[in-house]
Scaffold this motif. Structure first.
Motif, short mmCIF file in Angstrom:
data_model
loop_
_atom_site.label_atom_id
_atom_site.label_comp_id
_atom_site.label_asym_id
_atom_site.label_seq_id
_atom_site.Cartn_x
_atom_site.Cartn_y
_atom_site.Cartn_z
N HIS A 150 0.84 -1.20 0.00
CA HIS A 150 0.00 0.00 0.00
C HIS A 150 0.87 1.25 0.00
O HIS A 150 2.02 1.22 0.47
CB HIS A 150 -0.91 0.01 1.23
N ALA A 151 0.32 2.33 -0.51
CA ALA A 151 1.07 3.59 -0.57
C ALA A 151 1.41 4.08 0.83
O ALA A 151 0.66 3.87 1.79
CB ALA A 151 0.23 4.65 -1.30
N ALA B 117 -2.96 4.77 3.91
CA ALA B 117 -3.27 3.43 3.42
C ALA B 117 -2.34 2.39 4.04
O ALA B 117 -2.77 1.31 4.47
CB ALA B 117 -3.16 3.38 1.90
N ARG B 118 -1.05 2.70 4.12
CA ARG B 118 -0.11 1.76 4.72
C ARG B 118 -0.30 1.67 6.22
O ARG B 118 -0.18 0.58 6.81
CB ARG B 118 1.34 2.16 4.39
N LEU B 119 -0.62 2.78 6.86
CA LEU B 119 -0.87 2.78 8.30
C LEU B 119 -2.05 1.88 8.64
O LEU B 119 -1.98 1.06 9.58
CB LEU B 119 -1.14 4.21 8.77
N VAL B 120 -3.12 2.00 7.90
CA VAL B 120 -4.30 1.17 8.12
C VAL B 120 -3.96 -0.30 7.87
O VAL B 120 -4.37 -1.19 8.64
CB VAL B 120 -5.46 1.63 7.22
N ALA B 121 -3.20 -0.57 6.82
CA ALA B 121 -2.81 -1.95 6.53
C ALA B 121 -1.95 -2.52 7.64
O ALA B 121 -2.10 -3.70 8.02
CB ALA B 121 -2.07 -2.01 5.19
N VAL C 225 8.61 3.50 15.48
CA VAL C 225 9.07 4.58 14.60
C VAL C 225 8.43 4.42 13.22
O VAL C 225 8.03 5.42 12.59
CB VAL C 225 10.61 4.58 14.49
N TYR C 226 8.31 3.18 12.75
CA TYR C 226 7.71 2.96 11.43
C TYR C 226 6.25 3.41 11.41
O TYR C 226 5.79 3.99 10.41
CB TYR C 226 7.82 1.49 11.05
N ILE C 227 5.54 3.17 12.50
CA ILE C 227 4.16 3.65 12.60
C ILE C 227 4.14 5.17 12.54
O ILE C 227 3.34 5.78 11.81
CB ILE C 227 3.50 3.14 13.89
N GLU C 228 5.00 5.82 13.30
CA GLU C 228 5.01 7.29 13.31
C GLU C 228 5.38 7.86 11.95
O GLU C 228 4.84 8.89 11.53
CB GLU C 228 5.98 7.81 14.38
N ILE C 229 6.28 7.19 11.24
CA ILE C 229 6.64 7.64 9.89
C ILE C 229 5.40 7.63 8.99
O ILE C 229 5.19 8.57 8.20
CB ILE C 229 7.74 6.73 9.30
N GLN C 230 4.57 6.62 9.10
CA GLN C 230 3.36 6.56 8.27
C GLN C 230 2.35 7.63 8.68
O GLN C 230 1.65 8.19 7.82
CB GLN C 230 2.72 5.16 8.35
N VAL C 231 2.26 7.89 9.97
CA VAL C 231 1.36 8.96 10.43
C VAL C 231 1.83 10.30 9.85
O VAL C 231 1.02 11.09 9.33
CB VAL C 231 1.31 9.03 11.97
N ARG C 232 3.12 10.55 9.92
CA ARG C 232 3.66 11.81 9.38
C ARG C 232 3.44 11.90 7.88
O ARG C 232 3.12 12.97 7.34
CB ARG C 232 5.15 11.94 9.71
N ALA C 233 3.64 10.78 7.20
CA ALA C 233 3.43 10.78 5.75
C ALA C 233 1.97 11.07 5.42
O ALA C 233 1.67 11.78 4.44
CB ALA C 233 3.84 9.42 5.17
N ALA C 234 1.06 10.55 6.23
CA ALA C 234 -0.37 10.82 6.01
C ALA C 234 -0.69 12.28 6.23
O ALA C 234 -1.49 12.88 5.50
CB ALA C 234 -1.20 9.94 6.94
N VAL C 235 -0.07 12.89 7.24
CA VAL C 235 -0.27 14.32 7.49
C VAL C 235 0.29 15.14 6.33
O VAL C 235 -0.36 16.07 5.82
CB VAL C 235 0.40 14.73 8.82
#
Length: 223
Positions: free
Chosen positions: A92-93, A97-101, A148-158
């Motif tokens: 997922h992008a 999308a990746r955070l939810v996955a 950290v990987y989760i936070e990276i996806q949150v930041r990318a979503a923002v």
């Protein structure tokens, strides 16, 4: 003649290496499952020999001592977690999308009992969160990479405009999502129920929608 002997020696070495790798994988399968149930502190060469059917000497030959066995088990648990949770989410992008996955796959990893005792890292963290030494460092590093990987996806979503959060909100969401999963894992094991996973999914959808997520992007978290 010399070339032929060299080739034969190489084949023998390759065969021994292949057998050693196969034995190591088989032992690690028992080690990670056992650890998820009994914790890392209870993992020893003797206990692993008892449940796996391998001899103590063969296990000692692979891992040398208890600490070596524990470090190898953490690495094996990490590899399984990455393969089952992280790699599928990378289809997922980056961002929402990746955070939810990631949240979907981590819940399924626990719910389907990839490890007999639920989440491998929940078990080992409980053993080593207040200790020091190489094993604790390995556990902490694995958990830190996940968070950290989760936070990276949150930041990318923002950054992509998929979530509306300030800096504190990013940190809070990156803390809340895995906390919901970890509580679901613990309660499911304690009560032998899937209901905690349903509640965790509902909680994840709620906090993501409160952060501005499009409900249409949260379908993987539906019950």
């Amino acid at each position: 003649m010399a070339d032929s002997m060299t080739e034969q020696a190489d084949l023998l070495r390759d065969g021994r290496r292949a057998r050693g790798d196969a034995s190591r994988r088989a032992v690690m399968s028992y080690a990670t499952d056992l650890t998820s149930i009994e914790g890392l502190d209870g993992l020893s060469i003797g206990r692993l020999a008892e449940v796996s059917g391998h001899s103590k000497s063969s296990i000692a030959g692979l891992f040398r001592n208890k600490e070596g066995l524990q470090l190898a088990t953490v690495a094996a648990g990490r590899a399984v977690f990455t393969a089952v949770v992280v790699e599928p989410a990378r289809e997922h992008a980056r961002g929402l999308a990746r955070l939810v996955a990631l949240m979907h796959h981590v819940i399924e990893y626990s719910r389907t009992r990839v490890f007999a005792g639920g989440c491998f890292f929940a078990a080992v963290s409980a053993d080593y969160d207040s200790k020091s030494g190489p094993v604790r460092d390995a556990v902490r590093d694995a958990m830190e990479d996940w968070y950290v990987y989760i936070e990276i996806q949150v930041r990318a979503a923002v950054d992509a405009g998929q979530l509306e959060l300030d800096t504190d909100g990013i940190s809070q969401l990156a803390f809340t999502l895995p906390a919901l999963y970890e509580q679901a894992n613990a309660r499911s094991l304690l009560y032998s129920s899937d209901q905690p996973y349903l509640l965790a999914r509902r909680g994840m959808r709620s906090v993501l929608q409160a952060a501005g997520a499009d409900p249409g992007m949260l379908t993987l978290l539906e019950s």
